[in-house]
Design an enzyme around this catalytic site. Sequence first.
Site, PDB file in Angstrom:
ATOM      1  N   ARG A  91      15.611 -11.806 -34.152  1.00 10.52           N
ATOM      2  CA  ARG A  91      15.329 -12.324 -32.808  1.00 10.52           C
ATOM      3  C   ARG A  91      13.986 -11.839 -32.262  1.00 10.52           C
ATOM      4  O   ARG A  91      13.398 -12.470 -31.401  1.00 10.52           O
ATOM      5  CB  ARG A  91      16.475 -11.994 -31.858  1.00 10.52           C
ATOM      6  CG  ARG A  91      17.585 -13.033 -32.004  1.00 10.52           C
ATOM      7  CD  ARG A  91      18.671 -12.878 -30.993  1.00 10.52           C
ATOM      8  NE  ARG A  91      19.529 -11.766 -31.319  1.00 10.52           N
ATOM      9  CZ  ARG A  91      20.598 -11.437 -30.621  1.00 10.52           C
ATOM     10  NH1 ARG A  91      20.928 -12.119 -29.568  1.00 10.52           N
ATOM     11  NH2 ARG A  91      21.339 -10.427 -30.993  1.00 10.52           N
ATOM     12  N   HIS A 124      17.474 -17.012 -36.833  1.00 17.06           N
ATOM     13  CA  HIS A 124      17.223 -17.294 -35.415  1.00 17.06           C
ATOM     14  C   HIS A 124      15.966 -18.134 -35.198  1.00 17.06           C
ATOM     15  O   HIS A 124      15.960 -19.058 -34.383  1.00 17.06           O
ATOM     16  CB  HIS A 124      17.137 -15.994 -34.623  1.00 17.06           C
ATOM     17  CG  HIS A 124      16.862 -16.241 -33.174  1.00 17.06           C
ATOM     18  ND1 HIS A 124      17.763 -16.893 -32.372  1.00 17.06           N
ATOM     19  CD2 HIS A 124      15.790 -15.986 -32.403  1.00 17.06           C
ATOM     20  CE1 HIS A 124      17.260 -17.004 -31.154  1.00 17.06           C
ATOM     21  NE2 HIS A 124      16.054 -16.462 -31.160  1.00 17.06           N
ATOM     22  N   ASP A 161      20.300 -23.851 -24.664  1.00 14.50           N
ATOM     23  CA  ASP A 161      18.872 -23.774 -24.340  1.00 14.50           C
ATOM     24  C   ASP A 161      18.095 -24.644 -25.326  1.00 14.50           C
ATOM     25  O   ASP A 161      18.652 -25.108 -26.326  1.00 14.50           O
ATOM     26  CB  ASP A 161      18.362 -22.323 -24.355  1.00 14.50           C
ATOM     27  CG  ASP A 161      18.705 -21.601 -25.645  1.00 14.50           C
ATOM     28  OD1 ASP A 161      18.608 -22.227 -26.712  1.00 14.50           O
ATOM     29  OD2 ASP A 161      19.075 -20.416 -25.583  1.00 14.50           O
ATOM     30  N   LYS A 184      17.935 -22.850 -19.948  1.00 16.87           N
ATOM     31  CA  LYS A 184      18.219 -21.416 -19.755  1.00 16.87           C
ATOM     32  C   LYS A 184      16.928 -20.629 -19.537  1.00 16.87           C
ATOM     33  O   LYS A 184      15.921 -20.897 -20.163  1.00 16.87           O
ATOM     34  CB  LYS A 184      18.939 -20.883 -20.993  1.00 16.87           C
ATOM     35  CG  LYS A 184      19.203 -19.386 -20.980  1.00 16.87           C
ATOM     36  CD  LYS A 184      20.054 -18.960 -22.161  1.00 16.87           C
ATOM     37  CE  LYS A 184      19.243 -18.395 -23.286  1.00 16.87           C
ATOM     38  NZ  LYS A 184      20.034 -17.811 -24.362  1.00 16.87           N
ATOM     39  N   ASP A 210      25.584 -22.965 -30.492  1.00 17.82           N
ATOM     40  CA  ASP A 210      24.459 -22.023 -30.481  1.00 17.82           C
ATOM     41  C   ASP A 210      24.365 -21.363 -31.854  1.00 17.82           C
ATOM     42  O   ASP A 210      25.315 -21.427 -32.650  1.00 17.82           O
ATOM     43  CB  ASP A 210      24.664 -20.961 -29.385  1.00 17.82           C
ATOM     44  CG  ASP A 210      23.340 -20.382 -28.891  1.00 17.82           C
ATOM     45  OD1 ASP A 210      22.291 -20.677 -29.482  1.00 17.82           O
ATOM     46  OD2 ASP A 210      23.365 -19.623 -27.899  1.00 17.82           O
ATOM     47  N   THR A 215      26.293 -10.945 -26.690  1.00 17.11           N
ATOM     48  CA  THR A 215      27.069 -10.456 -25.545  1.00 17.11           C
ATOM     49  C   THR A 215      27.969 -11.561 -24.993  1.00 17.11           C
ATOM     50  O   THR A 215      28.882 -11.292 -24.227  1.00 17.11           O
ATOM     51  CB  THR A 215      26.131 -10.026 -24.395  1.00 17.11           C
ATOM     52  OG1 THR A 215      25.414 -11.186 -23.936  1.00 17.11           O
ATOM     53  CG2 THR A 215      25.154  -8.958 -24.837  1.00 17.11           C
TER      54      THR A 215
HETATM   55  C1  R5P Z   1      18.976 -16.976 -28.008  1.00 21.31           C
HETATM   56  O1  R5P Z   1      17.884 -17.486 -28.048  1.00 21.31           O
HETATM   57  C2  R5P Z   1      20.068 -17.288 -28.981  1.00 21.31           C
HETATM   58  O2  R5P Z   1      20.000 -18.581 -29.473  1.00 21.31           O
HETATM   59  C3  R5P Z   1      21.410 -17.055 -28.343  1.00 21.31           C
HETATM   60  O3  R5P Z   1      21.557 -17.958 -27.263  1.00 21.31           O
HETATM   61  C4  R5P Z   1      21.523 -15.656 -27.846  1.00 21.31           C
HETATM   62  O4  R5P Z   1      21.170 -14.766 -28.865  1.00 21.31           O
HETATM   63  C5  R5P Z   1      22.909 -15.367 -27.375  1.00 21.31           C
HETATM   64  O5  R5P Z   1      22.946 -14.079 -26.866  1.00 21.31           O
HETATM   65  P1  R5P Z   1      24.069 -13.651 -25.845  1.00 21.31           P
HETATM   66  O6  R5P Z   1      25.392 -14.010 -26.443  1.00 21.31           O
HETATM   67  O7  R5P Z   1      23.881 -12.161 -25.707  1.00 21.31           O
HETATM   68  O8  R5P Z   1      23.797 -14.357 -24.560  1.00 21.31           O
END
Ligand code: R5P
Length: 285
Positions: A91, A124, A161, A184, A210, A215
């Site tokens: 990431r 990612h 997003d 987002k 996603d 989290t």
């Molecule tokens: C972010 O760009 C990824 O695609 C996910 O949306 C993100 O890693 C999700 O993280 P969390 O579950 O902590 O919101």
Amino acid sequence: MFLVSTKNCTNAAIEISNKADLHFIMTEVKRFPDEELYVRIVESVKGSEVIAIGNTREDSEALEFVLLLNALRENGASKVIAFLPYFGYARQHMIYKPGEAISSMVLTEILSKYSDEILTINIHDNSTMKYSEKKFRVISMVKPLAKYFSGNDIGMVIAPDDGAMQLAEEAGKVLHVESRHLDKKRIDSITVSYSEAKFNVAGKNILLIDDIISTGGTIKKSIKILREMGANKIYVGAIHGIFINNSGDDIAGICDELAVTDTIYSRYSKIKISDSIEEIMSEVV
Ligand code: R5P
């Protein structure tokens, strides 16, 4: 061809070795009294091609994986394919704030030093591939994930997003429905905010998709917005379920079904990577 894995990936690795009829190599992994990690392969790999399966989700697993790759090389493997079902540390693939390290670059450089090829599942951001000197391929598990929900009369696929829009489009094609994304904005590592969506989901069954759930903040907020917009059933699918602080249970409690792959094993791993064995093997031979 042989197959070997880090401890956390043993289940998926054994399933893959059974389906592809590859010999599974045992390892000895332990810690010295001072907690340093020790890795040994217990069979000869001299002159053989080996697929090494390991994630880099946890720091210790990343180190175990690198030591395993080195053990294969040092013990005469003719070719080492590093297969990461989940490529952790991807990431941070660029510098967002001055002074930061680029973790995906560091990890890719190390992996490409100790292997001949790198293979992963839905990384990612594909830009990480440019940090590798060796062949680096990415397999997508979106098709089996979308197919898993095909009996649910999905009316639209939504990405939380724009970064996940490509996954939503891929899933939309499989399910023959339209795909859109929410807008987002990430405030910090656990807080996200959204601007008003300009499309209609009222009365539709939605597949919210996603790449990673960590989290769960992104998905929980997206579910709330889709409910407020009048969505009927909301199904959640992701490739990698990290599920920090039991966020999987929280999400399952507020949606109609949650399903992820077993790149990181959890009770929500309903799509097995070993079922995509033909695609995996076509990438490594
Ligand atoms: C972010 O760009 C990824 O695609 C996910 O949306 C993100 O890693 C999700 O993280 P969390 O579950 O902590 O919101």
